[in-house]
Design a protein around this motif. Structure first.
Motif, PDB file in Angstrom:
ATOM      1  N   UNK A  73      -7.771  23.066  -3.965  1.00 24.96           N
ATOM      2  CA  UNK A  73      -6.381  22.656  -4.225  1.00 24.96           C
ATOM      3  C   UNK A  73      -6.213  21.773  -5.452  1.00 24.96           C
ATOM      4  N   UNK A  74      -7.277  21.146  -5.905  1.00 24.17           N
ATOM      5  CA  UNK A  74      -7.163  20.212  -7.010  1.00 24.17           C
ATOM      6  C   UNK A  74      -6.693  18.827  -6.590  1.00 24.17           C
ATOM      7  N   UNK A  75      -6.497  18.626  -5.292  1.00 29.49           N
ATOM      8  CA  UNK A  75      -6.046  17.333  -4.776  1.00 29.49           C
ATOM      9  C   UNK A  75      -7.228  16.465  -4.358  1.00 29.49           C
ATOM     10  N   UNK A  76      -7.164  15.192  -4.697  1.00 31.63           N
ATOM     11  CA  UNK A  76      -8.140  14.228  -4.194  1.00 31.63           C
ATOM     12  C   UNK A  76      -7.636  13.702  -2.852  1.00 31.63           C
ATOM     13  N   UNK A  77      -8.558  13.527  -1.911  1.00 36.32           N
ATOM     14  CA  UNK A  77      -8.193  13.046  -0.581  1.00 36.32           C
ATOM     15  C   UNK A  77      -8.712  11.633  -0.374  1.00 36.32           C
ATOM     16  N   UNK A  78      -7.852  10.764   0.133  1.00 37.67           N
ATOM     17  CA  UNK A  78      -8.251   9.420   0.537  1.00 37.67           C
ATOM     18  C   UNK A  78      -7.975   9.304   2.025  1.00 37.67           C
ATOM     19  N   UNK A  79      -9.019   9.069   2.816  1.00 37.98           N
ATOM     20  CA  UNK A  79      -8.896   9.035   4.273  1.00 37.98           C
ATOM     21  C   UNK A  79      -9.112   7.624   4.791  1.00 37.98           C
ATOM     22  N   UNK A  80      -8.078   7.035   5.374  1.00 33.82           N
ATOM     23  CA  UNK A  80      -8.200   5.776   6.098  1.00 33.82           C
ATOM     24  C   UNK A  80      -8.402   6.108   7.572  1.00 33.82           C
TER      25      UNK A  80
ATOM     26  N   UNK B 200       0.829  -1.194   0.000  1.00 31.17           N
ATOM     27  CA  UNK B 200       0.000   0.000   0.000  1.00 31.17           C
ATOM     28  C   UNK B 200       0.866   1.247   0.000  1.00 31.17           C
ATOM     29  N   UNK B 201       1.908   1.253   0.815  1.00 31.99           N
ATOM     30  CA  UNK B 201       2.783   2.417   0.911  1.00 31.99           C
ATOM     31  C   UNK B 201       3.471   2.687  -0.417  1.00 31.99           C
ATOM     32  N   UNK B 202       3.949   1.644  -1.083  1.00 29.79           N
ATOM     33  CA  UNK B 202       4.686   1.828  -2.325  1.00 29.79           C
ATOM     34  C   UNK B 202       3.791   2.304  -3.458  1.00 29.79           C
ATOM     35  N   UNK B 203       2.474   2.077  -3.336  1.00 30.28           N
ATOM     36  CA  UNK B 203       1.557   2.449  -4.412  1.00 30.28           C
ATOM     37  C   UNK B 203       0.937   3.824  -4.201  1.00 30.28           C
ATOM     38  N   UNK B 204       1.334   4.524  -3.147  1.00 27.07           N
ATOM     39  CA  UNK B 204       0.672   5.777  -2.813  1.00 27.07           C
ATOM     40  C   UNK B 204       1.539   7.009  -3.067  1.00 27.07           C
ATOM     41  N   UNK B 205       2.382   6.959  -4.031  1.00 27.09           N
ATOM     42  CA  UNK B 205       3.183   8.114  -4.398  1.00 27.09           C
ATOM     43  C   UNK B 205       2.479   8.791  -5.563  1.00 27.09           C
ATOM     44  N   UNK B 206       1.743   9.843  -5.287  1.00 26.88           N
ATOM     45  CA  UNK B 206       0.987  10.557  -6.314  1.00 26.88           C
ATOM     46  C   UNK B 206       0.900  12.022  -5.934  1.00 26.88           C
ATOM     47  N   UNK B 207       1.195  12.894  -6.874  1.00 29.06           N
ATOM     48  CA  UNK B 207       1.187  14.321  -6.590  1.00 29.06           C
ATOM     49  C   UNK B 207      -0.216  14.901  -6.571  1.00 29.06           C
TER      50      UNK B 207
ATOM     51  N   UNK C 267       4.488  10.590   1.337  1.00 31.31           N
ATOM     52  CA  UNK C 267       4.634  10.588  -0.120  1.00 31.31           C
ATOM     53  C   UNK C 267       4.285  11.920  -0.773  1.00 31.31           C
ATOM     54  N   UNK C 268       3.538  12.780  -0.075  1.00 32.11           N
ATOM     55  CA  UNK C 268       3.125  14.057  -0.651  1.00 32.11           C
ATOM     56  C   UNK C 268       3.193  15.157   0.411  1.00 32.11           C
ATOM     57  N   UNK C 269       4.399  15.567   0.830  1.00 30.05           N
ATOM     58  CA  UNK C 269       4.508  16.585   1.872  1.00 30.05           C
ATOM     59  C   UNK C 269       3.928  17.934   1.462  1.00 30.05           C
ATOM     60  N   UNK C 270       4.018  18.294   0.181  1.00 30.25           N
ATOM     61  CA  UNK C 270       3.431  19.558  -0.262  1.00 30.25           C
ATOM     62  C   UNK C 270       1.919  19.543  -0.039  1.00 30.25           C
ATOM     63  N   UNK C 271       1.284  18.428  -0.391  1.00 27.68           N
ATOM     64  CA  UNK C 271      -0.142  18.292  -0.147  1.00 27.68           C
ATOM     65  C   UNK C 271      -0.472  18.313   1.334  1.00 27.68           C
ATOM     66  N   UNK C 272       0.426  17.763   2.158  1.00 25.63           N
ATOM     67  CA  UNK C 272       0.212  17.759   3.607  1.00 25.63           C
ATOM     68  C   UNK C 272       0.144  19.177   4.156  1.00 25.63           C
ATOM     69  N   UNK C 273       1.047  20.039   3.703  1.00 24.15           N
ATOM     70  CA  UNK C 273       1.019  21.431   4.169  1.00 24.15           C
ATOM     71  C   UNK C 273      -0.253  22.134   3.687  1.00 24.15           C
ATOM     72  N   UNK C 274      -0.705  21.795   2.486  1.00 26.99           N
ATOM     73  CA  UNK C 274      -1.949  22.387   2.006  1.00 26.99           C
ATOM     74  C   UNK C 274      -3.123  21.956   2.881  1.00 26.99           C
ATOM     75  N   UNK C 275      -3.126  20.689   3.300  1.00 27.84           N
ATOM     76  CA  UNK C 275      -4.204  20.194   4.174  1.00 27.84           C
ATOM     77  C   UNK C 275      -4.176  20.892   5.522  1.00 27.84           C
ATOM     78  N   UNK C 276      -3.002  21.018   6.118  1.00 29.62           N
ATOM     79  CA  UNK C 276      -2.898  21.664   7.426  1.00 29.62           C
ATOM     80  C   UNK C 276      -3.352  23.119   7.337  1.00 29.62           C
TER      81      UNK C 276
END
Length: 362
Positions: free
Chosen positions: A63-70, A32-39, A280-289
């Motif tokens: 933001x144009x980002x799709x969110x997947x929440x586990x 799962x971790x290896x398949x989750x690298x997506x900008x 895998x997406x730190x830029x997206x993480x800052x956008x979420x915060x």
């Protein structure tokens, strides 16, 4: 939806769910971790009920980002999955305050770049420099509350004021009360009742707290963090130990329900946003915060999802009835009697776990 509920609602492709703490293997987590690298996709690991369709849709629109929440149902199950390789699957995780400290000690979290964050100055002062993470070096508070008792005023002979009520009224409460499925909360309440800290490391204190819980074990219907909700609404349960945010959401469903933070004190929990080192997406993480720090977003979360916000600007935007809701925003006197949970030494954790296994399997 509850702060600690291990259930979730699908948000039309915006939310994907996964079982937490059970039913997964190391190989599955690593794959799962290896398949989750997506900008263009942001994977977050959160408590159930912390997101909804409106929240995720708005973030995607901005933001144009799709969110997947586990989702996970306890800090411990979250940590187990992260340590098994899951840290590389997520860009944002929602640990509670004591787990932040533990994850920092384990080297799992990235240090936050505050120059990339907007809105930290909007937080109440006590959340800008929290004891569990000075200067918010690794985490940003997202919600907070207390642990207490929700009960049916109409069905009880008297109303609880402190933890003692459970012990003194166990005959009336027999098989019609529940405690949360959390070792630190349950053992902590017993410790507090005996005059000790939730964070006591004295083996004698811990032993006595366990022995006191054994006395009421026959009266406990179950240890559950969320299943009490429909049962107490219809009157099958008389009392449940729960988190304040859950109580605030449930009480409107039955006018006879009330919530108290015990007089002797309780736990003060804070849930946070962190970025794992292997995100895998730190830029997206800052956008979420930054999105979650927006006062209007934070205020809407309080209104829709019943979580107390650490943002003073968002607090001012709330309707008066919510600002005055003591379950969501307890008075300073209650906060002063409560304490946050701190990580415990490994040998004390092991002692807690041994007693917990005996208690819950008895």
């Amino acid at each position: 939806m509850t702060r600690r509920q291990f259930l979730q609602t699908s948000a039309a492709g915006a939310i994907a769910s996964s079982a937490s703490g059970c039913g997964w293997t190391l190989a599955e987590v690593q794959t799962q971790a290896s398949s989750r690298v997506s900008s263009d996709t942001l994977y977050i690991y959160t408590w159930a009920g912390y997101t909804d369709r409106d929240l995720l849709d708005r973030f995607s629109q901005e933001t144009g980002l799709k969110v997947v929440a586990d989702v996970f149902d306890s800090n411990e199950s979250m940590l187990a999955r992260v340590q098994a390789g899951g840290a590389g699957a997520y860009s944002v995780i929602y640990p509670s305050e004591y787990m932040v400290q533990k994850m920092v000690e384990l080297g799992l979290l990235a240090e936050l770049d505050h120059s990339l964050l907007v809105g930290l100055e909007d937080l109440f002062p006590q959340f800008q420099n929290p004891a569990h993470d000075p200067d918010s070096k690794y985490s940003i508070p997202i919600s907070w509350g207390t642990t207490g008792l929700i009960y049916n005023r109409k069905l009880l002979d008297s109303e609880p004021e402190d933890w003692d009520y459970i012990w003194e009224n166990q005959d009336q409460l027999a098989k019609r009360m529940t405690l949360v499925n959390d070792v630190r909360e349950v053992m902590g309440a017993s410790l507090r009742r005996l005059g000790h800290s939730y964070n006591s490391t004295d083996p004698e204190h811990i032993r006595r707290a366990y022995e006191e819980l054994v006395k009421i074990r026959p009266a406990i219907a179950s240890f559950t963090t969320d299943a009490w909700r429909p049962q107490i609404i219809v009157g099958d349960l008389l009392l449940a130990m729960c988190y304040s945010s859950d109580a605030a959401e449930v009480m409107p469903e039955n006018e006879d329900l009330a919530y108290i933070t015990p007089d002797s004190g309780s736990s003060l929990w804070i849930d946070t946003l962190v970025i794992p080192k292997s995100a895998p997406n730190p830029d997206g993480a800052y956008q979420w915060i930054n999105f979650m720090l927006q006062p209007d977003v934070a205020a809407q979360i309080v209104e829709r999802l019943s979580f107390a916000t650490p943002s003073r600007v968002a607090f001012r935007k709330l309707p008066k009835e919510l600002r005055n809701d003591r379950a969501l925003f307890p008075p300073e006197s209650v906060i002063a009697r409560s304490e946050t949970l701190s990580p415990l030494p490994p040998e004390i954790n092991a002692l807690f776990d041994r007693y917990w296994t005996r208690l819950t399997s008895g």
